[in-house]
Design a protein around this motif. Sequence first.
Motif, mmCIF file in Angstrom:
data_model
loop_
_atom_site.group_PDB
_atom_site.id
_atom_site.type_symbol
_atom_site.label_atom_id
_atom_site.label_comp_id
_atom_site.label_asym_id
_atom_site.label_seq_id
_atom_site.Cartn_x
_atom_site.Cartn_y
_atom_site.Cartn_z
ATOM 1 N N SER A 121 -3.250 -0.979 -13.305
ATOM 2 C CA SER A 121 -2.771 -1.967 -14.273
ATOM 3 C C SER A 121 -3.056 -3.359 -13.722
ATOM 4 N N ALA A 122 -2.504 -4.363 -14.379
ATOM 5 C CA ALA A 122 -2.767 -5.739 -13.985
ATOM 6 C C ALA A 122 -2.185 -6.102 -12.618
ATOM 7 N N ASN A 123 -1.312 -5.268 -12.077
ATOM 8 C CA ASN A 123 -0.787 -5.563 -10.742
ATOM 9 C C ASN A 123 -0.779 -4.360 -9.801
ATOM 10 N N ALA A 124 -1.324 -3.243 -10.234
ATOM 11 C CA ALA A 124 -1.425 -2.047 -9.394
ATOM 12 C C ALA A 124 -2.843 -1.497 -9.540
ATOM 13 N N VAL A 125 -3.575 -1.444 -8.420
ATOM 14 C CA VAL A 125 -4.995 -1.107 -8.486
ATOM 15 C C VAL A 125 -5.287 0.158 -7.684
ATOM 16 N N ASN A 126 -5.975 1.088 -8.331
ATOM 17 C CA ASN A 126 -6.447 2.295 -7.663
ATOM 18 C C ASN A 126 -7.624 1.903 -6.766
ATOM 19 N N VAL A 127 -7.469 2.097 -5.447
ATOM 20 C CA VAL A 127 -8.552 1.773 -4.509
ATOM 21 C C VAL A 127 -9.294 3.033 -4.064
ATOM 22 N N LEU A 137 0.845 -1.191 0.000
ATOM 23 C CA LEU A 137 0.000 0.000 0.000
ATOM 24 C C LEU A 137 0.877 1.237 0.000
ATOM 25 N N CYS A 138 0.618 2.128 -0.920
ATOM 26 C CA CYS A 138 1.274 3.429 -0.988
ATOM 27 C C CYS A 138 0.282 4.378 -1.650
ATOM 28 N N MET A 195 6.029 2.103 -9.868
ATOM 29 C CA MET A 195 6.420 1.250 -10.997
ATOM 30 C C MET A 195 6.693 -0.183 -10.553
ATOM 31 N N THR A 196 7.269 -0.341 -9.348
ATOM 32 C CA THR A 196 7.572 -1.673 -8.855
ATOM 33 C C THR A 196 7.570 -1.674 -7.336
ATOM 34 N N TRP A 197 7.508 -2.842 -6.728
ATOM 35 C CA TRP A 197 7.454 -3.030 -5.278
ATOM 36 C C TRP A 197 7.872 -4.461 -4.994
ATOM 37 N N ASN A 198 8.016 -4.799 -3.730
ATOM 38 C CA ASN A 198 8.442 -6.125 -3.322
ATOM 39 C C ASN A 198 7.487 -7.186 -3.890
ATOM 40 N N HIS A 199 8.044 -8.180 -4.536
ATOM 41 C CA HIS A 199 7.311 -9.309 -5.124
ATOM 42 C C HIS A 199 6.403 -8.907 -6.293
ATOM 43 N N ALA A 200 6.638 -7.748 -6.880
ATOM 44 C CA ALA A 200 5.808 -7.318 -8.018
ATOM 45 C C ALA A 200 5.869 -8.319 -9.166
ATOM 46 N N ARG A 201 7.016 -8.895 -9.392
ATOM 47 C CA ARG A 201 7.161 -9.851 -10.503
ATOM 48 C C ARG A 201 6.738 -11.262 -10.117
ATOM 49 N N LYS A 202 6.276 -11.408 -8.873
ATOM 50 C CA LYS A 202 5.799 -12.708 -8.399
ATOM 51 C C LYS A 202 4.305 -12.662 -8.116
ATOM 52 N N GLY A 203 3.622 -11.649 -8.661
ATOM 53 C CA GLY A 203 2.177 -11.572 -8.562
ATOM 54 C C GLY A 203 1.618 -10.713 -7.437
ATOM 55 N N ALA A 204 2.482 -10.121 -6.622
ATOM 56 C CA ALA A 204 1.978 -9.276 -5.530
ATOM 57 C C ALA A 204 1.332 -8.016 -6.097
ATOM 58 N N LEU A 205 0.222 -7.630 -5.512
ATOM 59 C CA LEU A 205 -0.487 -6.425 -5.959
ATOM 60 C C LEU A 205 -0.081 -5.206 -5.144
ATOM 61 N N HIS A 206 -0.230 -4.074 -5.764
ATOM 62 C CA HIS A 206 0.006 -2.768 -5.137
ATOM 63 C C HIS A 206 -1.310 -2.000 -5.210
ATOM 64 N N PHE A 207 -1.758 -1.469 -4.066
ATOM 65 C CA PHE A 207 -2.962 -0.639 -4.018
ATOM 66 C C PHE A 207 -2.539 0.801 -3.767
ATOM 67 N N PHE A 208 -3.138 1.725 -4.520
ATOM 68 C CA PHE A 208 -2.781 3.139 -4.429
ATOM 69 C C PHE A 208 -4.032 4.002 -4.539
#
Length: 175
Positions: A144-150, A115-116, A121-134
């Motif tokens: 995008s497919a791995n970063a979601v606007n909440v 969460l940030c 552009m990237t975060w821990n485990h981004a290339r292993k399927g971890a999602l980022h919420f912003f």
Amino acid sequence: MTHWYTADLHLGHDSIVRNANRPFRDTAHMDAQLVAHLWARIMPEDDLWIVGDFAFGPRAKDEDWLLTMFGQLPGARKHLIVGNHDGPLTRALPWDSLSWMVEVDDADAGQPVTLCHYPMMTWNHARKGALHFFGHTHGNWRGSANAVNVGVDVWNYGPVTFKDAAQRAKLQPPN
């Protein structure tokens, strides 16, 4: 216990209704509706993660008003990921946690969710399927497919679960 995520509430922000084209009569109506939408989904035992911009404007500089708004939030634990409009009084509220960025262990995720307030552009485990919420982008970018606007502006003014966000991520373009 469920983790709920939201961003960009902008409680008390007089011009956000017009600037973000929010469907509310005025700021008081917006504040009441946003709180009602939280209460409609979040149970007393749940966690609420506000991914930045809890409140803004002159009211956000009034400690009593902020405490009143904070007191209206549902859930057992309330967390703030600091956004660009979260001033010193907002950060001083009795949050269960306060951070600029955090990895949340959400049981539904299978791995930490980063969460940030700002899209990254990237975060821990981004290339292993971890999602980022912003948040921060309001209705201008869903993610995008791995970063979601909440943010409330892209979720019908209510909070979302990991499952909600993961479903949307599947429909977004690759990062």
